[in-house]
Design a protein around this motif. Sequence first.
Motif, short mmCIF file in Angstrom:
data_model
loop_
_atom_site.label_atom_id
_atom_site.label_comp_id
_atom_site.label_asym_id
_atom_site.label_seq_id
_atom_site.Cartn_x
_atom_site.Cartn_y
_atom_site.Cartn_z
N UNK A 205 -28.88 -89.03 52.00
CA UNK A 205 -29.77 -89.26 53.14
C UNK A 205 -29.43 -90.58 53.83
N UNK B 270 -43.68 -84.67 38.13
CA UNK B 270 -44.70 -83.79 37.56
C UNK B 270 -45.41 -84.44 36.36
N UNK C 112 -35.41 -77.39 48.73
CA UNK C 112 -36.21 -76.21 48.36
C UNK C 112 -36.56 -76.25 46.87
N UNK D 37 -39.44 -78.77 46.68
CA UNK D 37 -40.69 -78.28 47.27
C UNK D 37 -41.33 -77.21 46.38
N UNK D 38 -40.49 -76.40 45.77
CA UNK D 38 -41.00 -75.32 44.93
C UNK D 38 -41.55 -75.83 43.60
N UNK D 39 -40.85 -76.81 43.01
CA UNK D 39 -41.19 -77.20 41.64
C UNK D 39 -42.25 -78.30 41.54
N UNK D 40 -42.40 -79.11 42.58
CA UNK D 40 -43.38 -80.21 42.47
C UNK D 40 -44.80 -79.65 42.54
N UNK D 41 -45.57 -79.98 41.52
CA UNK D 41 -46.93 -79.45 41.38
C UNK D 41 -47.93 -80.44 41.98
N UNK D 42 -47.87 -80.62 43.30
CA UNK D 42 -48.78 -81.56 43.96
C UNK D 42 -49.41 -80.87 45.17
N UNK E 114 -49.70 -81.83 48.25
CA UNK E 114 -48.83 -81.86 49.43
C UNK E 114 -47.43 -82.26 48.97
N UNK E 115 -46.42 -81.56 49.48
CA UNK E 115 -45.03 -81.83 49.11
C UNK E 115 -44.19 -81.84 50.38
N UNK E 116 -43.45 -82.92 50.60
CA UNK E 116 -42.78 -83.13 51.90
C UNK E 116 -41.27 -83.24 51.76
N UNK E 117 -40.62 -82.82 52.84
CA UNK E 117 -39.17 -82.97 52.95
C UNK E 117 -38.90 -83.80 54.20
N UNK E 118 -38.33 -84.98 54.00
CA UNK E 118 -37.91 -85.87 55.09
C UNK E 118 -39.05 -86.37 55.97
N UNK E 119 -40.17 -86.69 55.34
CA UNK E 119 -41.21 -87.40 56.08
C UNK E 119 -42.01 -88.25 55.10
N UNK F 175 -44.52 -74.89 34.24
CA UNK F 175 -43.64 -75.47 35.27
C UNK F 175 -42.40 -74.59 35.49
N UNK G 7 -41.54 -71.43 39.12
CA UNK G 7 -40.43 -71.37 40.07
C UNK G 7 -39.57 -70.12 39.90
N UNK H 17 -50.10 -74.99 48.10
CA UNK H 17 -49.73 -76.37 48.36
C UNK H 17 -49.40 -76.50 49.84
N UNK H 18 -49.55 -77.71 50.35
CA UNK H 18 -49.20 -78.00 51.74
C UNK H 18 -47.79 -78.56 51.76
N UNK I 79 -44.71 -80.05 54.22
CA UNK I 79 -44.25 -80.47 55.55
C UNK I 79 -42.73 -80.63 55.51
N UNK J 289 -39.84 -82.20 57.89
CA UNK J 289 -39.71 -83.05 59.07
C UNK J 289 -38.31 -83.58 59.25
N UNK K 101 -37.65 -87.26 59.62
CA UNK K 101 -37.88 -88.72 59.63
C UNK K 101 -38.98 -89.17 60.58
N UNK K 102 -39.86 -88.26 60.98
CA UNK K 102 -41.07 -88.73 61.68
C UNK K 102 -41.96 -89.44 60.65
#
Lengths: 468, 468
Positions: A242, A348, A367, A370-375, A377-382, B20, B24, B420-421, B423, B425, B427-428
């Motif tokens: 990144x 986790x 992916x 995002x699939x495995x994290x048990x939270x 809200x799970x984010x990619x690149x924010x 866990x 997946x 789960x939520x 997002x 993005x 880099x916002x």
Amino acid sequence: MSLTNATPLEVAQAARVGSRQLAVLSTEERNAALVAIHDALAQGKDDVLAANAKDLESANKAAEGGALSTSLVKRLDLGKPGKYDDMLQGILDVKELEDPINKTTAKTLLDDDLILSRITCPIGVLLIIFEARPEVIANISALAIKSGNAAILKGGRESSNSFAAIATIISKALTSTSVPSDCLQLVQTHHVIADLLKLDTYIDLCIPRGGNKLVRFVKDTTTIPVLGHADGICSTYLCADYPADKASKIILDAKTSYPAGCNSTEQLLVDESALSTTLPAVAQALLQKGVSLRCDPNSLSALQATLDPHSATLLQPTGAEDFDTEFLDYILAIKTVPNVSAAIEHINTHSSHHTDAILTLSSSIAQQFLSAIDSSSVYWNTSTRMADGQRYGFGTEVGISTNKIHSRGPVGLEGLTIYKWVIIGDAQVSAEYGAGGKAWKHKVIPDEGVAKNDEERELLRQYRAGKI
Amino acid sequence: MSLTNATPLEVAQAARVGSRQLAVLSTEERNAALVAIHDALAQGKDDVLAANAKDLESANKAAEGGALSTSLVKRLDLGKPGKYDDMLQGILDVKELEDPINKTTAKTLLDDDLILSRITCPIGVLLIIFEARPEVIANISALAIKSGNAAILKGGRESSNSFAAIATIISKALTSTSVPSDCLQLVQTHHVIADLLKLDTYIDLCIPRGGNKLVRFVKDTTTIPVLGHADGICSTYLCADYPADKASKIILDAKTSYPAGCNSTEQLLVDESALSTTLPAVAQALLQKGVSLRCDPNSLSALQATLDPHSATLLQPTGAEDFDTEFLDYILAIKTVPNVSAAIEHINTHSSHHTDAILTLSSSIAQQFLSAIDSSSVYWNTSTRMADGQRYGFGTEVGISTNKIHSRGPVGLEGLTIYKWVIIGDAQVSAEYGAGGKAWKHKVIPDEGVAKNDEERELLRQYRAGKI
């Protein structure tokens, strides 16, 4: 709204009775009550601010003696420019939201003239325990009435005069509306909480809004369902691929835009192969913002080797508790991981299941994360700071839940509703169906305008024509 | 699947780790595990029935001594014609259901290249405590695996040999699949339950399947969320305008089609003005089916005046507890009410909030009832016995919940999921938005094919074209 010496049982029973009446009011009746509360609080501003001044005076004395933090005293102050008007506007904002109850969210044709519907409705009686900020009472009252729920409210003792003034005004305002004033019960004395938390016959949901200690106490004490989160230990995982500029931008926001927020990042996980490439730029940016970096041995030596001598002296080694701590401050723990699997395993195990993010250009790695994290809200690149009901577009936020049932993540008005199943029939009975009897039709009747295919469109047409 | 002497903590931790990995797996991997379990149980039928015979022998001895009821002994018997095959078919039926996880249930464009999705996922670790019937272990194992949840299973001591045999087979079958065998943990000893109920760090949801006593014990003991119902005190309210033939048909079904069911009607409320018109025919039909009628003074004197002398002698007066009792038997309590408001008040006070029905030709009276009754299922002109996951079209039933949060009424596979939520993005960050910054777009991106208007269709088109 009661400010009397009613027992906890009387309070809960009155709220329950009030909730039954509130639950069947129309959208217009509930909205009219919000306008009445708004107008009464606008007219009563002087009285509220006078009461608030008393709270502030006591709080300032306590702060001088060191018994209260100055940040808490600041949160008490309703007289700050714009704060009272924001509180008033918040009530009207809630009024403008879509009515969350009496919505049909599923409809099934069980058989001819036998239709099952799922219809949203209020939960019933909420117990809301909150600290310090006196304007929360107006916000919560508005959310409860909008969603058709009665609420028992317990505020912090530091703002008791403000609460009493606001409560008196709200209570009086409700008498001119269809909402029974018993629907909002204010309790002032601290010792009643333990009794209220036992009344699971009358109270359906408890929402503690405050620090870790309060939430843990409530969760450990009651068999009433609790909506909320105790900790916000959020992580950001930086992959080697990144770009450093975007990584710095996101991590700075996640750590420094509001360090006291539950959605702030407390831990940075870094790919081994990013230690000498991306991490130094990110670390430099954080140090410049005054963030203390608590580094594990690998990241510490990598940064000591790459940062300028002054910056390197600012680095600290991690302590035993650093990966299980919600700092709520300009502090970030840094851990090196060999790959995404190790990052997932660490998060986790150590995360509070609030919000965690990955920064990578790889879709497959993202992916997996995002699939495995048990939270919740799970984010990619924010930034983890995105976790917020307003930002999600809910219009308001009841709180953020790390529960695994009902409502997870930022909770909007929808989280204050449940549903009931309604069947309308014409004397069909259970024994007619099943082995040797009639067969169930079990056809989904689509919502207005959302029929997905020809069969559903035909079904909707027949249903509208009164043919099924 | 553990049958060892692991501590409750070890059991819960192993289930958590297993959950866990299970979460997946793909739909195909979870379905393949169900087929493997089915096939292994089909091959192992003789072993299971031999173990079951041992349980039956002990149970029969206990029944002779009066320590066990004969109906419980009957529920233990896996050798009854068709029962084992039904258990096997049930596993395949669960496999055929739509996958409840990884479904996108909401999608919002927060800003360009910044999309929020709500995606269904497993809850995590379930603790399921059930009594007697040994086939439940196969059913629950299938539901848990299908929905991606690990499960800790505790069965009744009467069927311990059957459980052990089934568990051994399932455990062995899982070793050839992608599902870790730790995902299903069988605990045999009764005293571990109290310890398991304390492990809210590792267990996310508790589902007690059994009688009132078990459910109350669990609800009063644990801070883990509990899904279920303690009582099924269901009412039917007969209005004066409803025809006697239809009323008799519905009330007979509600009371006599399966009196031991939690959805059976225990109380009949009758309009004052129906006492001498509709009620006698209904009462006569119930008495002919052997139902004991416990009548309040008004209904008693009305029926004594209208029924034949023999029938009249069968009538009983109500006792103090009759309107707060789940009879689970051929007994019906009858209460006279002046109007729908009194019926609503009585039901909301005495019902267990499971299922209640009104019988009337009046749409306005019915709507008042449907809106005001605070129960998980509320019916107009049909039998309370309709409350059942199969009848609702869920394909299977996890149980029936009278909770006010998460899942209410008959619970299908969906009740074993949360979301789960997510997002995605570019880099916002949060600080870019709000006062003085960028504005949120907050546009709902509709599902495939369900765009409701031109704006949504255009949004979907742009989204598919990769333009937003």
